[in-house]
Each structure stands twice: as C-alpha cells, then as structure tokens.
Design a protein around this motif. Structure first.
Motif, PDB file in Angstrom:
ATOM      1  N   GLU A 116     -13.730 -55.526 -56.637  1.00 45.65           N
ATOM      2  CA  GLU A 116     -13.973 -55.973 -57.938  1.00 45.65           C
ATOM      3  C   GLU A 116     -14.336 -55.057 -58.801  1.00 45.65           C
ATOM      4  OE1 GLU A 116     -17.141 -58.952 -57.832  1.00 45.65           O
ATOM      5  OE2 GLU A 116     -17.014 -59.152 -59.968  1.00 45.65           O
TER       6      GLU A 116
ATOM      7  N   ARG B 277     -12.341 -53.664 -62.284  1.00 43.64           N
ATOM      8  CA  ARG B 277     -13.275 -53.770 -63.685  1.00 43.64           C
ATOM      9  C   ARG B 277     -12.919 -52.315 -64.394  1.00 43.64           C
ATOM     10  NH1 ARG B 277     -19.423 -55.451 -62.376  1.00 43.64           N
ATOM     11  NH2 ARG B 277     -19.028 -57.507 -61.849  1.00 43.64           N
ATOM     12  N   GLU B 278     -12.438 -51.223 -63.692  1.00 41.47           N
ATOM     13  CA  GLU B 278     -12.061 -49.962 -64.209  1.00 41.47           C
ATOM     14  C   GLU B 278     -10.794 -50.373 -64.715  1.00 41.47           C
ATOM     15  OE1 GLU B 278     -13.627 -47.100 -64.042  1.00 41.47           O
ATOM     16  OE2 GLU B 278     -15.619 -47.847 -63.314  1.00 41.47           O
TER      17      GLU B 278
ATOM     18  N   LEU C  75     -11.204 -52.235 -67.956  1.00 42.78           N
ATOM     19  CA  LEU C  75     -11.482 -51.584 -69.071  1.00 42.78           C
ATOM     20  C   LEU C  75     -10.362 -50.718 -69.795  1.00 42.78           C
ATOM     21  CD1 LEU C  75     -14.844 -49.834 -68.002  1.00 42.78           C
ATOM     22  CD2 LEU C  75     -14.380 -51.394 -69.886  1.00 42.78           C
TER      23      LEU C  75
ATOM     24  N   ILE D   2     -14.577 -63.944 -61.444  1.00 38.58           N
ATOM     25  CA  ILE D   2     -14.090 -62.870 -61.272  1.00 38.58           C
ATOM     26  C   ILE D   2     -13.231 -62.535 -62.488  1.00 38.58           C
ATOM     27  CG2 ILE D   2     -12.958 -60.750 -60.258  1.00 38.58           C
ATOM     28  CD1 ILE D   2     -14.428 -61.635 -57.638  1.00 38.58           C
TER      29      ILE D   2
ATOM     30  N   THR E  35     -12.524 -64.350 -65.029  1.00 36.83           N
ATOM     31  CA  THR E  35     -12.958 -64.582 -66.549  1.00 36.83           C
ATOM     32  C   THR E  35     -13.988 -63.317 -66.842  1.00 36.83           C
ATOM     33  OG1 THR E  35     -13.313 -67.022 -65.819  1.00 36.83           O
ATOM     34  CG2 THR E  35     -14.548 -66.093 -67.682  1.00 36.83           C
ATOM     35  N   ASP E  36     -14.589 -62.745 -65.841  1.00 39.43           N
ATOM     36  CA  ASP E  36     -15.428 -61.462 -66.178  1.00 39.43           C
ATOM     37  C   ASP E  36     -14.461 -60.475 -66.700  1.00 39.43           C
ATOM     38  OD1 ASP E  36     -17.623 -59.722 -65.747  1.00 39.43           O
ATOM     39  OD2 ASP E  36     -16.145 -58.672 -64.239  1.00 39.43           O
TER      40      ASP E  36
ATOM     41  N   VAL F 234     -13.083 -60.328 -70.162  1.00 39.30           N
ATOM     42  CA  VAL F 234     -14.059 -60.319 -71.207  1.00 39.30           C
ATOM     43  C   VAL F 234     -14.176 -58.685 -71.158  1.00 39.30           C
ATOM     44  CG1 VAL F 234     -16.523 -60.242 -71.720  1.00 39.30           C
ATOM     45  CG2 VAL F 234     -15.477 -62.226 -70.910  1.00 39.30           C
ATOM     46  N   ARG F 235     -14.125 -58.024 -70.113  1.00 40.41           N
ATOM     47  CA  ARG F 235     -14.080 -56.618 -69.827  1.00 40.41           C
ATOM     48  C   ARG F 235     -13.052 -55.916 -70.589  1.00 40.41           C
ATOM     49  NH1 ARG F 235     -18.075 -54.708 -66.120  1.00 40.41           N
ATOM     50  NH2 ARG F 235     -19.264 -56.496 -65.457  1.00 40.41           N
ATOM     51  N   GLY F 236     -11.792 -56.563 -70.581  1.00 41.44           N
ATOM     52  CA  GLY F 236     -10.793 -55.879 -71.501  1.00 41.44           C
ATOM     53  C   GLY F 236      -9.557 -56.052 -70.803  1.00 41.44           C
TER      54      GLY F 236
ATOM     55  N   ARG G  33     -21.753 -60.505 -63.754  1.00 37.61           N
ATOM     56  CA  ARG G  33     -20.409 -60.739 -64.382  1.00 37.61           C
ATOM     57  C   ARG G  33     -20.309 -61.336 -66.003  1.00 37.61           C
ATOM     58  NH1 ARG G  33     -19.405 -62.803 -58.982  1.00 37.61           N
ATOM     59  NH2 ARG G  33     -18.571 -61.356 -58.016  1.00 37.61           N
ATOM     60  N   PHE G  34     -19.684 -61.068 -66.897  1.00 39.31           N
ATOM     61  CA  PHE G  34     -19.600 -61.742 -68.067  1.00 39.31           C
ATOM     62  C   PHE G  34     -18.853 -63.060 -67.865  1.00 39.31           C
ATOM     63  CE2 PHE G  34     -19.668 -57.042 -68.924  1.00 39.31           C
ATOM     64  CZ  PHE G  34     -20.668 -57.069 -69.998  1.00 39.31           C
ATOM     65  N   MET G  35     -19.215 -64.033 -68.602  1.00 41.53           N
ATOM     66  CA  MET G  35     -18.705 -65.239 -68.739  1.00 41.53           C
ATOM     67  C   MET G  35     -17.893 -65.616 -70.011  1.00 41.53           C
ATOM     68  SD  MET G  35     -22.316 -66.757 -67.045  1.00 41.53           S
ATOM     69  CE  MET G  35     -21.801 -68.290 -67.005  1.00 41.53           C
TER      70      MET G  35
ATOM     71  N   PHE H 261     -16.797 -64.290 -74.253  1.00 41.93           N
ATOM     72  CA  PHE H 261     -17.132 -63.537 -75.510  1.00 41.93           C
ATOM     73  C   PHE H 261     -16.140 -64.098 -76.562  1.00 41.93           C
ATOM     74  CE2 PHE H 261     -15.808 -59.668 -78.216  1.00 41.93           C
ATOM     75  CZ  PHE H 261     -17.233 -59.344 -78.747  1.00 41.93           C
TER      76      PHE H 261
ATOM     77  N   VAL I 151     -18.355 -52.008 -72.101  1.00 43.05           N
ATOM     78  CA  VAL I 151     -17.409 -52.726 -72.300  1.00 43.05           C
ATOM     79  C   VAL I 151     -17.152 -52.920 -73.853  1.00 43.05           C
ATOM     80  CG1 VAL I 151     -16.773 -55.271 -72.122  1.00 43.05           C
ATOM     81  CG2 VAL I 151     -17.795 -53.841 -70.143  1.00 43.05           C
ATOM     82  N   PHE I 152     -18.205 -52.785 -74.657  1.00 43.82           N
ATOM     83  CA  PHE I 152     -18.261 -53.452 -76.146  1.00 43.82           C
ATOM     84  C   PHE I 152     -18.318 -52.332 -77.171  1.00 43.82           C
ATOM     85  CE2 PHE I 152     -19.398 -57.259 -73.887  1.00 43.82           C
ATOM     86  CZ  PHE I 152     -18.282 -58.113 -74.242  1.00 43.82           C
TER      87      PHE I 152
ATOM     88  N   LYS J  83     -14.925 -51.840 -78.484  1.00 43.49           N
ATOM     89  CA  LYS J  83     -14.673 -52.716 -79.284  1.00 43.49           C
ATOM     90  C   LYS J  83     -15.164 -53.169 -80.354  1.00 43.49           C
ATOM     91  CE  LYS J  83     -13.674 -55.758 -74.859  1.00 43.49           C
ATOM     92  NZ  LYS J  83     -12.722 -55.284 -74.430  1.00 43.49           N
TER      93      LYS J  83
END
Lengths: 245, 432
Positions: free
Chosen positions: A15, A19-20, A23, A41, A43-44, A47-49, B61-63, B65, B86-87, B90
C-alpha cells in the motif's frame, strides 16, 4: 512506469508503494483477497493522484486464476509496465514444526504461488522485451535460522528463482528486482517489540521505487541490511548452528 | 508498552489498540475501560496518555476530494504532512496549520489547533465541516454544526474525551505557489512588538519570537515574522529531513547560559531592522520539523511547554508582568513564541480567545512547577487560560476557573459516553 499491477495490495508495504506511484500519477491495478479493503485503498490512491485505479479479488493460492487475472490487468490500460508481488504471510514457526500440512501451506503461499505468477509473467515480459518485475522477499531468505526457517526457506526459493529468471530475462531488457526488507513495522509484525533496526513501510516503499528507477537487481531495505546479512551469511556453519538466532 | 508524549514526561504503561477500520474501532472500544485516542503523540503533556491507547496509525486513508471546492474527507490518522505532500502540487494548502506538520487530523480536531493565521482564519475546526466519531455509548456518529451539533462543538477542542475521531471533512485553501512572501521586523521591546503585531493585523500569517531573558527596557525584544502566500514560484511539497536526535541528550546541556547565548545569537543573527524574503512554506511554518525528535534535546527528565492566552485588554500589562517574572527566575526558554489571536469559537474547550498568546518551553525539574503555579495566578488574574494540548500540571481549580464551559462539556461527554470509558491522565487531573 505508467501501469502498475500489485499482488497482495492490501499489505502495508504494498500500500505504501502504491501511494508513491499514485503521487506520480500512475494507473494502479490492485489484487488481494479482501474486496472491502481494496475498495478503500483504491479510493485513497485516486485522491492521492493515481490517474486511474482498478482492483480484482484473488486468493493467491488459487493458482488456476493467475492467468485470467493477468489478462484482466493487461486489458485495462494496455500492457502492464511494473508488477509488484507483495503478498505473504508470517508463519508461526512452532506451529509449522508440529504440522507438515501447515509447513507446506506456508511454503505454498509464500513461494509456490509467487513462482506460478513469475512463470506466467516471465513469458509475457520476455516476449514484450520491456517492463519490470519486483518481488518482495526477505532477509530471512539469506540463511535458515531456527526462529523462522519455514518462512526463510520459502523466501530463499523465490530469491533463487528470481536470480535465474533475471539471468534469462536480462537479454530481453526486463528488470527482475528482488527486494529484501529487514524488520518492518506492519500489522503482520504488530506483536513484536520494536528496536532501532525497525523500518516503516514508507521507507521500504521509497527504496522499492528508487530501486526500480535505478534498474537494480537486488535491494536490501533499508540498505544497511546488506551489511548485516553479509556478516550473517559468512558465519561458519559450525558456529552458526550453536547460535540462538 | 511504555509511552510518553512529546514532552517525554510523564510516561505510562499502556495497552496499544490499533483499529484498522471504523468497525474494528467500535469493536475494540467494547473492551475498554480507560481509553484515549492518540495520533502522532505531539501533544506535550498527559492529554494523550492513559492505560489504554487507541492509535489512529492504520486509519490513514483519504476518502474523497472535490477539486472544485477543496473539500477533502479523510480518516483521522492522516497527517498534515500527508496532506501537504498530496495537495500542495495540486495547488491546495492547509486552512490552518500548527508549528509542526507531524500531527494527525484527529489530533488537530481534538486539540482544535491554531496557527499563525488565527487572527484571520480562526482555528482548525473552523474549517471542519463534519466529523465521524466512535463514541463510548452511542456507537459511530456523524456530527457537524447542524447534526449532533453539541457533540461537534464538544469534540472540536475536546482532547479526545468525547470519543475517537474516525474521519473528518474539511476545506483546503487554494494557493498558486508553495512559497511565502515573508517580512521580518525586529522589535526593541514588548510594547514595540505588540505595536507591530497590530500594524500587520491584516497580513494572513504573523508570529513573533521573543527573547525572554532580556530585561529592563529590552524586556520582550523580539523578531516578528509575517507572511502571505506568494503568487510566484513552483508548487512543490517539502523534502523529508535527514537530521535527527535519536537519543535523549544529557539534561545539563540546556542551562541558563546556553539558553541565554542562543537567544542572544538568535536575536542578533537578524541584522537588518526590516527585511523581505521569498521562502518555501516549509521553513516558514515548520522550522523545527527539520530536526526529527528535537524534543530529545531536553534530556531524560523531559520538558513542557507553557502556553497561555490573555485577553487583548490585559495585553501589555499582563504580558509584562509574566515576562518579568520569567526573566527574574532566569529560567529561559529556548523558544518563546508570541502571537495575536482573533475571536474564539463556539467549542466548549477550545483554547483561543481574542488576545495575545505566548508559548515557552521549559526543561522539567523540581523548581519549575512552583514557578508555573505562580504564572497561573497572573494568567488567571488577567482573565486568561492555558492550552490543554501543552499542559501537564495545571490544577483542577485553574482549569475550572478559566474554561467557563467545562460543565456543559462534561454533560455532553456523559451523554455520549455513559460508562465514562474515555479518559486521560489529564482529564482525571482536571476533574472532567
């Protein structure tokens, strides 16, 4: 790396690595047993990119499913550029000593399932002549110790297999990366007392990303385990067998 | 396992509980009798210490945005550092940030943290839309200003005593650059510093570092740092720092002389009375995050931060009285930070009120607490109060005389936690 496929995607190291890559805006295809967790995960990561995410449910020991999962992943955004194989369990060594069945089950999960994946992936990547295969093994695979040699021998089998595969695929421009983490603070090791040698999953993740970028073959993570294992590998057996390791 | 908070004092034995989902948090709670949630352990004293600890580490965790509004929803264990990473690329920034990015969203809400923009933007919870919380007796509840509003106002600034925050929705602020246009001004003394803070009232970010060992007409000489988000420069998050203090240093290294020397050098390092800089947000907001575990500098005995606020009307007189008393004690503080607060909010236990706040770090030893008791009296006399997130020793009396809404808070807490399973060393000490 544009399209990344991860097996054992709900594990802490996987995980953190996902995430890396999120990004960096990669597409991420996640595979694991628990769909609820996969969805959280995915979904997360979005959002992270991550540009896009997808996931599939798989019990890694259902070997006959491997081919169809790989086809599914490759059909999503085109060819997968990087595969990270990160699934695994930490066996109860004493329980394994008491049970042939349990020992073999652990070997199956930690080694045979990976070898099944690697066999299929090896052929695909060889034909395509590009891409990277990264597998998380362990420093435990460097030498058998009484405290966890079932786990250790499974990881050693994978490392040896990777070494051969790398030798074969080097001609086809395919990277085969063997990542050997030391102690990592994850839910899998929640019961252990943590000392200064322990690393966080994020540290391992960063090491993985860097090793893929630098086209490395074997990466101890964190790097100092290379030195520790060099010493452990070189202790003469007549002394080693008397140690409590 | 043995744990302590950022001040390394006190330490307690605790049973670590690691919820990995909302359901598992609820399950773990059913087996608790004296539990407190905890994030990255950056509160200084005993507010996150108890015999059972609900660690939010795995809830990270992000849910969701919304890129149109900047509204983000994430689990409680996500840290401000994660959000920046993260932001910022952006084009979004935290609406409010304390002096460290190593705090979680759950912790930022429970402490209702404030930053250098309090006089313009209020505290963190003022930008929070809704909260999902696991309560002691009412299960998992979603609360906001319109839904279970009393629980919302009790949870923001409620030090984790109303339950464990599981997730929150809050609004980020748009930025065009990760850089800050900073202005640095030297103030000769306290009166000058307060005057300057007033002068720069409309600047979004402002803070003053005070040399608390200077006396006489230099009393309160300081360096004022104010800033605005720049329109120039790239959008990039800060790099990870490599400096670390891995072990606790011998306590004697920090003494009257070394601190005096540091303060002298810090003041004189800025040569010009007035200067302007274009700097990355990282050194502007998080100068100390550059050194991991800087708290180990204070040695084995630990340290505490004494942070109080006094109303604007008491301003110069009150501050002078307190600074005089500290200078007289010769117990300097490495970092003394002065800032203006705008109006407080409706939360029952939030710290900020309109006025001035000063934060001082002190190494803990046998003579410290009697001095702080004396300071309490001065703070109380001027109608002020102490920040619960930094506190490790204030008396129940001091707390109850300075936080006028504590009884309402307790009533709401009891409603959502009938068995009283949420408590910390601090809540027991303060009688809430």
């Amino acid at each position: 790396m544009k399209n990344v496929l991860i097996f054992g995607a709900t594990s802490a190291i996987a995980e953190a690595t996902a995430r890396e890559y999120a990004l960096k805006g990669c597409n991420l295809f996640l595979v694991a047993r628990n769909t609820e967790k996969l969805e959280t995960i995915a979904t997360d990561l979005k959002v992270r990119g991550a540009t896009d995410t997808a996931y599939a449910q798989l019990d890694i020991n259902e070997l006959q499913q491997h081919q169809s999962i790989l086809e599914l992943a490759n059909s999503k955004w085109g060819d997968i550029d990087l595969v990270l194989i990160a699934h695994g369990t930490l066996p109860d060594q004493q329980a394994c000593e008491a049970s042939v069945e349990q020992s073999l089950d652990e070997i199956k999960t930690n080694a045979l399932s990976t070898i099944s994946l690697l066999t299929l992936l090896g052929n695909q990547f060889e034909q395509r002549k590009s891409g990277a295969i990264a597998v998380i093994t362990s420093v435990a695979g460097d030498r058998g110790r009484q405290s966890n040699y079932v786990y250790g021998s499974a990881k050693a089998m994978v490392s040896t297999f990777l070494s051969g595969l790398r030798n074969r695929l080097a001609k086809s421009n395919v990277q085969v990366l063997d990542i050997k983490p030391g102690f990592v603070d994850t839910p899998m090791t929640a019961e252990f007392d943590k000392g200064p040698l322990w690393a966080q999953p994020q540290d391992i993740a960063k090491a993985i990303v860097k090793s893929v970028e630098k086209n490395r073959n074997i990466a101890y993570a964190p790097f100092f385990w290379w030195g520790i294992m060099m010493i452990i590998r070189n202790i003469p057996e007549f002394i080693f067998k008397k140690l409590k390791l | 396992m043995k744990i302590s908070a950022w001040g390394n004092y006190p330490s307690v034995d605790t049973r670590l509980l690691l919820p990995s989902s909302f359901n598992s948090a609820e399950g773990l709670l059913s087996d608790c009798s004296s539990v407190i949630p905890r994030g990255l352990g950056r509160s200084y004293g005993d507010s996150s210490l108890s015999s059972e600890m609900l660690d939010s580490k795995l809830l990270n965790r992000f849910m969701s945005f919304d890129a149109d509004t900047g509204m983000v929803t994430c689990e409680a264990g996500v840290s401000l550092a994660d959000i920046l990473e993260v932001f910022v690329p952006k084009g979004w920034f935290l609406p409010v940030t304390p002096g460290t990015k190593f705090v979680t969203i759950g912790g930022a809400i429970a402490s209702d943290v404030h930053g250098k923009n309090h006089h313009c933007e209020g505290s963190f919870s003022d930008h929070v839309d809704s909260i999902v919380i696991a309560t002691g007796s009412q299960g998992v509840v979603q609360c906001s200003r319109t839904q279970h509003s009393e629980l919302f106002y009790a949870t923001c600034g409620g030090m984790g005593l109303t339950g464990m925050v599981l997730a929150a929705t809050f609004k980020l602020r748009p930025i065009n650059s990760s850089y800050i246009n900073e202005t640095v001004v030297k103030a000769k003394n306290l009166a000058h510093a307060l005057e300057l803070l007033e002068k720069y009232e409309s600047t979004t970010y402002s803070v003053a570092w005070i040399d608390c060992l200077s006396t006489g007409e230099n009393l309160g000489r300081s360096i004022l740092m104010v800033g605005e988000h720049s329109e120039q420069g790239a959008l990039k998050a800060g790099k990870k720092s490599l400096l670390n203090i891995p072990v606790k240093l011998p306590g004697f290294l920090l003494n009257q002389f070394s601190i005096q020397a540091f303060n002298f050098l810090y003041y004189h390092k800025v040569l010009k009375e007035y200067s302007e800089h274009h700097i990355h947000y990282e050194p502007f907001f998080y100068p100390l995050d550059g050194i991991h575990n800087w708290n180990n500098m204070y040695g084995k005995g630990g340290f505490t931060q004494y942070q109080f606020v006094i109303p604007k009307a008491a301003g110069l007189d009150g501050m002078t009285e307190i600074l005089d008393r500290i200078a007289q004690s010769k117990r300097g503080s490495f970092l003394a930070v002065l800032k203006t607060f705008g109006k407080g909010n409706d939360n029952y236990l939030s710290f900020p009120m309109e006025g001035y706040t000063l934060a001082l770090d002190f190494k803990i030893d046998s003579k410290l607490f009697p001095l702080l008791d004396e300071l309490d009296k001065i703070v109380l006399k001027h109608g002020g109060r102490l920040y619960l997130t930094k506190d490790v020793r204030m008396s129940e009396d001091m707390f109850k005389s300075s936080y006028p809404h504590w009884e309402q808070f307790v009533k709401i807490k009891q409603q959502y936690d009938e068995q009283g399973i949420f408590s910390s060393l601090q809540s027991k000490r303060l009688g809430i």
